[in-house]
Design a protein around this motif. Structure first.
Motif, PDB file in Angstrom:
ATOM      1  N   HIS A  21       0.818  -1.056  -0.024  1.00  0.00           N
ATOM      2  CA  HIS A  21      -0.023   0.016  -0.105  1.00  0.00           C
ATOM      3  C   HIS A  21       0.870   1.240   0.118  1.00  0.00           C
ATOM      4  CE1 HIS A  21      -4.086  -1.771   0.359  1.00  0.00           C
ATOM      5  NE2 HIS A  21      -3.290  -2.667   1.269  1.00  0.00           N
ATOM      6  N   ALA A  22       2.033   1.237   0.544  1.00  0.00           N
ATOM      7  CA  ALA A  22       2.836   2.424   0.699  1.00  0.00           C
ATOM      8  C   ALA A  22       3.354   2.639  -0.572  1.00  0.00           C
ATOM      9  CB  ALA A  22       3.941   2.095   1.942  1.00  0.00           C
ATOM     10  N   ALA A  23       3.980   1.549  -1.142  1.00  0.00           N
ATOM     11  CA  ALA A  23       4.518   1.669  -2.652  1.00  0.00           C
ATOM     12  C   ALA A  23       3.664   2.109  -3.484  1.00  0.00           C
ATOM     13  CB  ALA A  23       4.941   0.236  -3.020  1.00  0.00           C
ATOM     14  N   TYR A  24       2.256   1.569  -3.514  1.00  0.00           N
ATOM     15  CA  TYR A  24       1.265   2.300  -4.464  1.00  0.00           C
ATOM     16  C   TYR A  24       0.947   3.771  -4.099  1.00  0.00           C
ATOM     17  CZ  TYR A  24      -3.354   2.422  -6.805  1.00  0.00           C
ATOM     18  OH  TYR A  24      -4.127   2.729  -7.957  1.00  0.00           O
ATOM     19  N   ARG A  25       0.927   4.185  -2.791  1.00  0.00           N
ATOM     20  CA  ARG A  25       0.713   5.621  -2.480  1.00  0.00           C
ATOM     21  C   ARG A  25       1.836   6.513  -3.088  1.00  0.00           C
ATOM     22  NH1 ARG A  25       2.764   8.527   1.189  1.00  0.00           N
ATOM     23  NH2 ARG A  25       3.536   6.678   2.359  1.00  0.00           N
ATOM     24  N   VAL A  26       2.886   6.007  -3.145  1.00  0.00           N
ATOM     25  CA  VAL A  26       4.044   7.040  -3.605  1.00  0.00           C
ATOM     26  C   VAL A  26       4.439   7.128  -5.078  1.00  0.00           C
ATOM     27  CG1 VAL A  26       5.059   7.073  -1.153  1.00  0.00           C
ATOM     28  CG2 VAL A  26       5.945   5.461  -2.933  1.00  0.00           C
ATOM     29  N   LEU A  27       3.830   5.992  -5.640  1.00  0.00           N
ATOM     30  CA  LEU A  27       4.149   5.843  -7.039  1.00  0.00           C
ATOM     31  C   LEU A  27       3.401   6.721  -7.987  1.00  0.00           C
ATOM     32  CD1 LEU A  27       4.661   1.797  -7.894  1.00  0.00           C
ATOM     33  CD2 LEU A  27       6.372   3.769  -8.375  1.00  0.00           C
ATOM     34  N   LYS A  28       3.778   7.256  -9.096  1.00  0.00           N
ATOM     35  CA  LYS A  28       2.939   7.949  -9.908  1.00  0.00           C
ATOM     36  C   LYS A  28       2.309   6.825 -10.803  1.00  0.00           C
ATOM     37  CE  LYS A  28       6.111  12.070 -10.379  1.00  0.00           C
ATOM     38  NZ  LYS A  28       7.004  12.754 -11.378  1.00  0.00           N
ATOM     39  N   ALA A  29       0.994   7.450 -11.475  1.00  0.00           N
ATOM     40  CA  ALA A  29       0.443   6.619 -12.316  1.00  0.00           C
ATOM     41  C   ALA A  29       1.400   6.154 -13.277  1.00  0.00           C
ATOM     42  CB  ALA A  29      -0.677   7.227 -12.990  1.00  0.00           C
ATOM     43  N   GLY A  30       1.333   4.868 -13.844  1.00  0.00           N
ATOM     44  CA  GLY A  30       2.157   4.259 -14.618  1.00  0.00           C
ATOM     45  C   GLY A  30       3.669   3.946 -14.195  1.00  0.00           C
ATOM     46  N   GLY A  31       3.753   3.967 -12.904  1.00  0.00           N
ATOM     47  CA  GLY A  31       4.924   3.600 -12.210  1.00  0.00           C
ATOM     48  C   GLY A  31       5.000   2.172 -11.706  1.00  0.00           C
ATOM     49  N   ALA A  32       6.179   1.563 -11.821  1.00  0.00           N
ATOM     50  CA  ALA A  32       6.309   0.197 -11.652  1.00  0.00           C
ATOM     51  C   ALA A  32       6.605  -0.090 -10.358  1.00  0.00           C
ATOM     52  CB  ALA A  32       7.125  -0.312 -12.527  1.00  0.00           C
ATOM     53  N   PHE A  33       6.374  -1.181  -9.805  1.00  0.00           N
ATOM     54  CA  PHE A  33       6.652  -1.697  -8.429  1.00  0.00           C
ATOM     55  C   PHE A  33       7.076  -3.212  -8.810  1.00  0.00           C
ATOM     56  CE2 PHE A  33       5.525  -3.902  -4.261  1.00  0.00           C
ATOM     57  CZ  PHE A  33       6.422  -3.503  -3.772  1.00  0.00           C
ATOM     58  N   CYS A  34       8.402  -3.443  -8.628  1.00  0.00           N
ATOM     59  CA  CYS A  34       8.844  -4.810  -8.875  1.00  0.00           C
ATOM     60  C   CYS A  34       9.099  -5.526  -7.532  1.00  0.00           C
ATOM     61  CB  CYS A  34      10.060  -4.948  -9.789  1.00  0.00           C
ATOM     62  SG  CYS A  34       9.490  -4.213 -11.261  1.00  0.00           S
ATOM     63  N   LEU A  35       8.809  -6.825  -7.239  1.00  0.00           N
ATOM     64  CA  LEU A  35       9.075  -7.314  -5.997  1.00  0.00           C
ATOM     65  C   LEU A  35       9.462  -8.739  -6.143  1.00  0.00           C
ATOM     66  CD1 LEU A  35       8.500  -7.505  -2.863  1.00  0.00           C
ATOM     67  CD2 LEU A  35       6.094  -8.093  -3.247  1.00  0.00           C
ATOM     68  N   GLY A  36      10.497  -9.195  -5.562  1.00  0.00           N
ATOM     69  CA  GLY A  36      10.881 -10.639  -5.445  1.00  0.00           C
ATOM     70  C   GLY A  36      11.096 -10.867  -4.136  1.00  0.00           C
ATOM     71  N   THR A  37      10.459 -12.185  -3.828  1.00  0.00           N
ATOM     72  CA  THR A  37      10.649 -12.738  -2.464  1.00  0.00           C
ATOM     73  C   THR A  37      10.276 -14.359  -2.428  1.00  0.00           C
ATOM     74  OG1 THR A  37       9.483 -12.516  -0.221  1.00  0.00           O
ATOM     75  CG2 THR A  37       8.094 -12.715  -2.297  1.00  0.00           C
ATOM     76  N   PRO A  38      10.722 -14.923  -1.494  1.00  0.00           N
ATOM     77  CA  PRO A  38      10.635 -16.387  -1.503  1.00  0.00           C
ATOM     78  C   PRO A  38       9.405 -16.805  -1.678  1.00  0.00           C
ATOM     79  CG  PRO A  38      12.250 -15.753   0.419  1.00  0.00           C
ATOM     80  CD  PRO A  38      11.469 -14.534  -0.215  1.00  0.00           C
ATOM     81  N   ASN A  39       9.410 -18.002  -2.313  1.00  0.00           N
ATOM     82  CA  ASN A  39       7.966 -18.700  -2.531  1.00  0.00           C
ATOM     83  C   ASN A  39       7.661 -19.719  -1.339  1.00  0.00           C
ATOM     84  OD1 ASN A  39       5.930 -20.392  -3.480  1.00  0.00           O
ATOM     85  ND2 ASN A  39       6.900 -20.854  -5.292  1.00  0.00           N
ATOM     86  N   ARG A  40       6.797 -19.251  -0.533  1.00  0.00           N
ATOM     87  CA  ARG A  40       6.676 -20.661   0.605  1.00  0.00           C
ATOM     88  C   ARG A  40       6.086 -21.862   0.019  1.00  0.00           C
ATOM     89  NH1 ARG A  40       8.015 -21.497   5.346  1.00  0.00           N
ATOM     90  NH2 ARG A  40       6.345 -22.429   6.216  1.00  0.00           N
ATOM     91  N   LEU A  41       5.636 -21.892  -1.202  1.00  0.00           N
ATOM     92  CA  LEU A  41       5.561 -23.117  -1.598  1.00  0.00           C
ATOM     93  C   LEU A  41       6.844 -24.087  -1.707  1.00  0.00           C
ATOM     94  CD1 LEU A  41       3.185 -22.686  -4.700  1.00  0.00           C
ATOM     95  CD2 LEU A  41       2.385 -23.506  -2.359  1.00  0.00           C
ATOM     96  N   MET A  42       7.870 -23.354  -1.668  1.00  0.00           N
ATOM     97  CA  MET A  42       9.333 -24.104  -1.913  1.00  0.00           C
ATOM     98  C   MET A  42       9.836 -23.974  -0.310  1.00  0.00           C
ATOM     99  SD  MET A  42       9.613 -25.578  -4.962  1.00  0.00           S
ATOM    100  CE  MET A  42       7.882 -25.876  -4.696  1.00  0.00           C
ATOM    101  N   THR A  43       9.779 -22.685   0.286  1.00  0.00           N
ATOM    102  CA  THR A  43      10.323 -22.548   1.481  1.00  0.00           C
ATOM    103  C   THR A  43       9.930 -23.517   2.620  1.00  0.00           C
ATOM    104  OG1 THR A  43       9.095 -20.834   2.038  1.00  0.00           O
ATOM    105  CG2 THR A  43      11.073 -20.310   0.925  1.00  0.00           C
ATOM    106  N   LYS A  44       8.412 -24.107   2.483  1.00  0.00           N
ATOM    107  CA  LYS A  44       8.103 -24.832   3.555  1.00  0.00           C
ATOM    108  C   LYS A  44       8.608 -26.413   3.304  1.00  0.00           C
ATOM    109  CE  LYS A  44       3.487 -25.629   1.291  1.00  0.00           C
ATOM    110  NZ  LYS A  44       2.106 -25.123   1.612  1.00  0.00           N
TER     111      LYS A  44
END
Length: 111
Positions: A3-26
């Motif tokens: 929500h914070a990333a969405y709030r500060v981005l301009k329209a058309g701005g990109a948010f790229c997120l990489g994070t562990p996949n719980r399906l594999m980490t479990k």
């Protein structure tokens, strides 16, 4: 955070997120940590479907989803196979069977 990333981005701005996949980490933590998280400071690890919902509820349009470090043997057997880190595809569209999930999201012009 989404929500914070969405709030500060301009329209058309990109948010790229990489994070562990719980399906594999479990799978990874099942035998070595009783099913905990792969890092002691993690409070949560998301499955791809959960993360997509979280991003879309924040207002983002998910444009691309990729997996990093495909784990084909581990995902099929339910036991971590370290050879997957060597022989699995480095980048794949099969995010559910990848150790890391990557989401490329955009804040729409007309939310």
């Amino acid at each position: 955070m989404c929500h914070a990333a969405y709030r500060v981005l301009k329209a058309g701005g990109a948010f790229c997120l990489g994070t562990p996949n719980r399906l594999m980490t479990k799978i990874h933590t099942h035998d070595i940590g009783g099913g905990g998280f792969i890092h002691p400071e993690h409070c949560i690890e998301y499955e791809p479907a959960q993360l997509r919902v979280l991003l879309e509820e924040a207002g983002f349009v998910v444009e691309k989803v990729l997996g990093v470090c495909e784990m084909p043997t581990s995902s099929q057997s339910g036991k971590l196979d370290y050879t997957d880190f060597i022989y699995g595809e480095q980048i794949t569209e099969n995010v559910e069977k990848s150790y890391i999930q990557y989401f490329h999201c955009v804040k729409p012009f007309n939310p």
